[in-house]
Design a protein around this motif. Structure first.
Motif, PDB file in Angstrom:
ATOM      1  N   GLN A  30      50.366  47.992  33.814  1.00 54.72           N
ATOM      2  CA  GLN A  30      50.211  46.587  34.084  1.00 54.72           C
ATOM      3  C   GLN A  30      48.914  46.061  33.997  1.00 54.72           C
ATOM      4  O   GLN A  30      48.629  44.983  33.240  1.00 54.72           O
ATOM      5  N   GLN A  32      46.861  47.424  31.895  1.00 54.08           N
ATOM      6  CA  GLN A  32      46.528  47.350  30.413  1.00 54.08           C
ATOM      7  C   GLN A  32      47.059  46.145  29.796  1.00 54.08           C
ATOM      8  O   GLN A  32      46.396  45.517  29.010  1.00 54.08           O
ATOM      9  N   ARG A  33      48.159  45.573  30.169  1.00 54.58           N
ATOM     10  CA  ARG A  33      48.789  44.332  29.605  1.00 54.58           C
ATOM     11  C   ARG A  33      47.996  43.187  30.347  1.00 54.58           C
ATOM     12  O   ARG A  33      47.655  42.313  29.366  1.00 54.58           O
ATOM     13  N   ASP A  34      47.491  43.227  31.377  1.00 50.48           N
ATOM     14  CA  ASP A  34      46.667  42.132  31.782  1.00 50.48           C
ATOM     15  C   ASP A  34      45.408  42.303  30.999  1.00 50.48           C
ATOM     16  O   ASP A  34      44.852  41.026  30.540  1.00 50.48           O
ATOM     17  N   TYR A  36      44.792  42.892  28.032  1.00 49.32           N
ATOM     18  CA  TYR A  36      45.097  42.416  26.513  1.00 49.32           C
ATOM     19  C   TYR A  36      45.319  41.158  26.499  1.00 49.32           C
ATOM     20  O   TYR A  36      45.086  40.276  25.688  1.00 49.32           O
ATOM     21  N   LEU A  37      45.968  40.326  27.505  1.00 48.25           N
ATOM     22  CA  LEU A  37      46.423  39.160  27.669  1.00 48.25           C
ATOM     23  C   LEU A  37      45.066  38.251  28.006  1.00 48.25           C
ATOM     24  O   LEU A  37      44.756  37.090  27.587  1.00 48.25           O
ATOM     25  N   PHE A  59      48.170  46.731  20.921  1.00 45.45           N
ATOM     26  CA  PHE A  59      48.761  46.193  22.066  1.00 45.45           C
ATOM     27  C   PHE A  59      49.552  47.063  22.589  1.00 45.45           C
ATOM     28  O   PHE A  59      50.612  47.741  22.106  1.00 45.45           O
ATOM     29  N   PRO A  60      49.944  47.030  24.102  1.00 41.99           N
ATOM     30  CA  PRO A  60      50.651  47.983  24.832  1.00 41.99           C
ATOM     31  C   PRO A  60      52.094  47.371  24.855  1.00 41.99           C
ATOM     32  O   PRO A  60      52.206  45.981  24.232  1.00 41.99           O
ATOM     33  N   PHE A  62      55.369  45.304  26.217  1.00 42.47           N
ATOM     34  CA  PHE A  62      55.528  44.498  27.194  1.00 42.47           C
ATOM     35  C   PHE A  62      57.164  44.568  27.565  1.00 42.47           C
ATOM     36  O   PHE A  62      58.010  44.596  26.600  1.00 42.47           O
TER      37      PHE A  62
END
Length: 207
Positions: A30, A32-34, A36-37, A59-60, A62
């Motif tokens: 999570q 990692q996603r945040d 990249y966002l 990109f991870p 989603f």
């Protein structure tokens, strides 16, 4: 000074964390996603566009990717959301000047429409964005660059809606006159300087 520190910080997050799997895997999925966002919103602003291809390739995954699309779609969605939150003219102009890096990205139709609507919202005066004239012109340039198909119909439709608001006519006419005068003056000055150089060039080469 603060801007330089932010550049260094964002560059560190991108090059030393997001693009380094051994470090990236130390944080939760999570996070990692945040990350990249977050980077998707500021890569263009901090002029890190050279790393865009590598960034998208790392990109991870989603969980809602089957709904919103791949890395390019998620990146563009975050970028469009960021643009719609901005109100400062220099920042908007900076973003629009780097929009050419989005050319060639394979986007879903919904993502492409979302980006197009975002840019189009900056092309007309008044609400909800209330862009300045400079921002409107930059948005038109970015829109025409990324979506050349339908360019002229868009401008005609925009002109038609402008005609529905008579209170914009004086400023539009004035800006048009100023633009014409400026273009004529620049052309005249270029002609004068060119003629002047051609007139004196033979004399300068005489022994």
């Amino acid at each position: 000074m603060l801007y330089s520190r932010r550049i260094i910080f964002v560059q560190y997050l991108l090059e030393d964390v997001a693009l380094v799997p051994t470090r990236l895997n130390k944080i939760t999925m999570q996070a990692q996603r945040d990350l990249y966002l977050l980077l998707s919103r500021f890569i263009l602003f901090y002029e890190l566009v050279d790393e865009l291809d590598t960034f998208l390739n790392h990109f991870p995954v989603f969980p809602n990717a089957f709904l919103v699309g791949g890395p390019a779609d998620i990146f563009v969605i975050e970028l469009a959301d960021q643009l719609q939150k901005l109100k400062v003219e220099p920042v908007l102009l900076h973003y629009f000047s780097h929009m050419k890096v989005l050319q060639g990205l394979e986007l879903r139709m919904t993502t492409s429409t979302r980006l197009k609507a975002c840019l189009y919202s900056f092309t007309s005066p008044g609400g909800p964005m209330y862009p300045t004239r400079t921002v409107r012109h930059a948005a038109w340039q970015a829109l025409d660059l990324l979506f050349p198909v339908g360019r002229y119909p868009r401008h005609l439709i925009s002109l038609f809606f402008r005609l529905l608001y008579p209170w914009y006519w004086p400023s539009s006419c004035w800006n048009f006159i100023i633009s014409c005068i400026s273009a004529v003056l620049h052309s005249l000055l270029r002609f004068i300087f060119s003629s002047w150089e051609n007139l004196w060039r033979p004399k300068n080469h005489q022994p």
